[in-house]
Design a protein around this motif. Sequence first.
Motif, short mmCIF file in Angstrom:
data_model
loop_
_atom_site.label_atom_id
_atom_site.label_comp_id
_atom_site.label_asym_id
_atom_site.label_seq_id
_atom_site.Cartn_x
_atom_site.Cartn_y
_atom_site.Cartn_z
N LEU A 188 1.15 -1.31 0.17
CA LEU A 188 0.80 0.37 0.11
C LEU A 188 0.62 0.99 0.20
N GLY A 189 0.68 1.92 -1.06
CA GLY A 189 1.71 3.36 -1.24
C GLY A 189 2.52 3.40 -2.57
N ALA A 190 2.19 3.79 -3.52
CA ALA A 190 2.65 3.42 -5.23
C ALA A 190 3.61 4.90 -5.24
N GLY A 191 4.45 5.34 -3.75
CA GLY A 191 6.03 6.16 -3.81
C GLY A 191 7.23 5.71 -4.31
N SER A 192 8.32 6.21 -3.36
CA SER A 192 9.23 5.91 -3.73
C SER A 192 9.50 5.12 -4.06
N TRP A 193 9.02 4.85 -1.74
CA TRP A 193 9.44 3.56 -1.50
C TRP A 193 7.99 1.92 -1.54
N GLY A 194 6.90 2.84 -1.41
CA GLY A 194 6.34 1.86 -1.50
C GLY A 194 6.72 0.87 -3.24
N VAL A 230 3.15 4.43 3.28
CA VAL A 230 2.27 5.54 2.88
C VAL A 230 3.29 6.68 3.86
N PRO A 231 3.32 7.76 3.72
CA PRO A 231 3.30 9.21 4.72
C PRO A 231 3.00 8.36 6.46
N SER A 232 3.69 8.31 7.35
CA SER A 232 3.69 8.18 8.85
C SER A 232 2.29 9.25 9.32
N GLN A 233 2.51 9.99 9.22
CA GLN A 233 1.05 10.49 9.60
C GLN A 233 -0.41 10.31 8.91
N GLN A 245 -5.26 6.58 9.21
CA GLN A 245 -6.62 7.04 8.64
C GLN A 245 -6.64 4.88 7.37
N VAL A 246 -5.75 5.94 6.86
CA VAL A 246 -5.77 4.41 6.21
C VAL A 246 -6.08 2.97 6.58
N LEU A 247 -5.81 2.49 7.97
CA LEU A 247 -5.50 1.28 7.79
C LEU A 247 -7.41 1.38 9.07
N LEU A 268 0.40 -3.58 -6.00
CA LEU A 268 0.58 -2.34 -5.73
C LEU A 268 -0.17 -1.08 -5.50
N TRP A 269 -1.22 -0.76 -4.40
CA TRP A 269 -1.74 -0.10 -4.37
C TRP A 269 -1.26 1.50 -4.04
N ALA A 270 -2.20 2.66 -5.84
CA ALA A 270 -1.56 4.08 -5.14
C ALA A 270 -3.15 4.46 -5.29
N ASN A 278 17.74 1.99 2.68
CA ASN A 278 17.75 1.68 1.61
C ASN A 278 16.79 2.64 0.79
N LEU A 279 18.16 3.35 0.24
CA LEU A 279 17.81 4.85 -0.35
C LEU A 279 16.54 4.02 -1.47
N ALA A 280 15.29 3.60 -2.63
CA ALA A 280 14.85 3.75 -2.63
C ALA A 280 15.78 3.77 -4.09
N LEU A 281 15.89 4.92 -5.15
CA LEU A 281 16.35 4.68 -6.44
C LEU A 281 17.12 3.87 -6.31
N GLU A 311 9.26 17.34 -2.78
CA GLU A 311 7.66 16.89 -3.33
C GLU A 311 7.78 15.46 -2.90
N GLN A 312 8.77 15.05 -2.29
CA GLN A 312 8.60 13.47 -1.30
C GLN A 312 8.38 13.50 -0.10
N THR A 313 8.15 13.21 0.77
CA THR A 313 8.48 12.84 2.18
C THR A 313 9.56 12.99 2.47
N SER A 320 5.29 -3.47 8.05
CA SER A 320 5.41 -1.34 7.73
C SER A 320 6.82 -1.51 7.23
N LEU A 321 7.26 -0.55 6.13
CA LEU A 321 7.96 0.00 5.32
C LEU A 321 8.43 1.38 5.70
N MET A 322 7.83 2.25 7.19
CA MET A 322 7.71 3.73 7.47
C MET A 322 9.12 3.80 7.79
N1 LIG Z 1 11.61 6.61 -0.71
C1 LIG Z 1 13.04 5.87 0.22
O1 LIG Z 1 13.98 5.53 0.27
C2 LIG Z 1 12.63 5.02 1.96
C3 LIG Z 1 13.06 3.73 2.12
C4 LIG Z 1 12.69 3.10 3.13
C5 LIG Z 1 11.60 4.20 4.01
N2 LIG Z 1 11.97 4.90 3.27
C6 LIG Z 1 9.66 5.12 4.24
O2 LIG Z 1 9.13 4.74 3.44
C7 LIG Z 1 7.09 5.45 3.74
C8 LIG Z 1 7.05 6.05 2.86
O3 LIG Z 1 8.43 7.42 2.02
P1 LIG Z 1 8.29 6.87 0.38
O4 LIG Z 1 9.37 6.91 -0.04
O5 LIG Z 1 7.15 6.25 -0.74
O6 LIG Z 1 7.29 8.26 0.73
P2 LIG Z 1 6.93 9.15 -1.07
O7 LIG Z 1 6.53 10.95 -0.78
O8 LIG Z 1 7.92 9.05 -2.50
O9 LIG Z 1 5.48 8.70 -1.60
C9 LIG Z 1 4.01 8.73 -0.57
C10 LIG Z 1 3.49 7.98 -1.29
O10 LIG Z 1 2.36 8.49 -0.54
C11 LIG Z 1 1.24 8.79 -0.92
N3 LIG Z 1 -0.02 9.40 0.08
C12 LIG Z 1 0.28 10.58 0.65
N4 LIG Z 1 -0.44 10.66 1.39
C13 LIG Z 1 -1.84 10.20 1.58
C14 LIG Z 1 -2.02 10.16 2.40
N5 LIG Z 1 -3.24 10.98 2.88
N6 LIG Z 1 -2.94 8.99 2.23
C15 LIG Z 1 -2.06 7.30 1.47
N7 LIG Z 1 -1.36 7.95 0.33
C16 LIG Z 1 -0.60 8.58 0.75
C17 LIG Z 1 1.48 9.70 -2.12
O11 LIG Z 1 0.68 9.17 -2.87
C18 LIG Z 1 3.04 8.35 -2.67
O12 LIG Z 1 2.30 7.51 -2.89
C19 LIG Z 1 8.36 6.67 4.76
O13 LIG Z 1 8.14 6.21 5.99
C20 LIG Z 1 9.94 7.06 3.85
O14 LIG Z 1 11.01 6.78 6.01
C21 LIG Z 1 11.56 5.53 2.32
#
Ligand SMILES: NC(=O)c1ccc[n+]([C@@H]2O[C@H](COP(=O)([O-])OP(=O)(O)OC[C@H]3O[C@@H](n4cnc5c(N)ncnc54)[C@H](O)[C@@H]3O)[C@@H](O)[C@H]2O)c1
Length: 332
Positions: free
Chosen positions: A7-13, A79-82, A86-88, A29-31, A138-141, A277-279, A103-105
């Motif tokens: 759940l969460g299609a940002g960089s880490w999901g 998803v962002p920790s904050q 709500q998602v759950l 993957l849920w976006a 674990n830097l995503a890229l 632009e990212q969390t 949890s990957l957060m």
């Molecule tokens: N990016 C990394 O390299 C990395 C590595 C390890 C852990 N993490 C952790 O993973 C978690 C997610 O980070 P990320 O890097 O994927 O962030 P990101 O900013 O790249 O992506 C966040 C994702 O959450 C979604 N989102 C935003 N608000 C939301 C909401 N209200 N409800 C549901 N989804 C929502 C966004 O649409 C986006 O898909 C963070 O806790 C971060 O610390 C990140």
Amino acid sequence: MADVAVLGAGSWGTTFAKALADGGSSTVLWARRAEAAREIDQSRRNTRYLPGIDLPASLHATADIREALAGASQVYLAVPSQHLRQVLRDHGEAIAPEAPVVSLMKGVEAGTRLRMSEVIAEELRIDAGRIAVVSGPNLALEIAQEQPTAAVVSSSSPETARDVARRARNDYFHSFINNDVVGTEFGGVLKNLVAVAIGIVDGVGYGENTKASIMTRGLSEVTDFAVAFGAERETMRGLAGLGDLIATCGSPLSRNFTAGRLLGMGYSRTDVIARMEQTAEGLASVEPVAQLAEQRGVRMPILEQVRLVLDGAMDPRDIAPHLTTDDEPIEE
Ligand SMILES: NC(=O)c1ccc[n+]([C@@H]2O[C@H](COP(=O)([O-])OP(=O)(O)OC[C@H]3O[C@@H](n4cnc5c(N)ncnc54)[C@H](O)[C@@H]3O)[C@@H](O)[C@H]2O)c1
Ligand SMILES: O=P(O)(O)OC[C@H](O)CO
């Protein structure tokens, strides 16, 4: 129906979903945004978060969270920790009854000061043994580019940790296991705060001595904090502690480092948040972690200075590996 759901299609999901799919699991993957789900599903790309990365055919994306969760035998949360609670709250009951929830957060919930595994336990009312956390350098890229990397999967249940680690591995990603959930989780949260400090001094223009001093004292601070909450000291020297501290503090890919750098260049907290632009989890974790430290009487001079810079109450040039109010030498 997929084996595993992320759940969460940002960089880490997205990266983690790719790693799971590359390890042989059929993965969904849920976006949140329908366009993002469509792009991942049809073009095999997530250009906003992972430019230039081709995603595997065994990775399916959907904007329908119920579809993603249906029948998944493991559920990963990114998803962002904050926003996790709500998602759950909205969709938690769609998680299969026996599925491990992972949890990957790397953040702490601001109001409650809870770690993500605690938020999961509270919202889903499930046994701690069904919950796991994954952390490490674990830097995503870099992982999306298939550069060799290790992480640690932690759960109070060795069986859950093993089950998750068996899925969360492939040729370029290796998962170790441990049972120190507190240390593994706090390692990921607290290195973000040190990375903000390192970013600040980088933005000011200070060099390697300053950074190494803050990183080293930062590790000591992080360790004291985590141990005060029941973590094992050894965990903080492992992938989730020292390992992640090195990766995050040393890389311009880190969003926490980047946020700190902007602060060091003179931008205000509001400007920094607007430009990111990212969390950058560290920004939201400063206050709850500082409150937790005060509660347990843990001295955290670096965190305290990051807090002052964020509040505009300290010139970034004055940040140091100690409190400037220290009069007498203290033991290292
Ligand atoms: N990016 C990394 O390299 C990395 C590595 C390890 C852990 N993490 C952790 O993973 C978690 C997610 O980070 P990320 O890097 O994927 O962030 P990101 O900013 O790249 O992506 C966040 C994702 O959450 C979604 N989102 C935003 N608000 C939301 C909401 N209200 N409800 C549901 N989804 C929502 C966004 O649409 C986006 O898909 C963070 O806790 C971060 O610390 C990140
Ligand atoms: O980009 P950051 O600062 O959130 O760091 C990403 C990962 O946590 C590094 O392990």
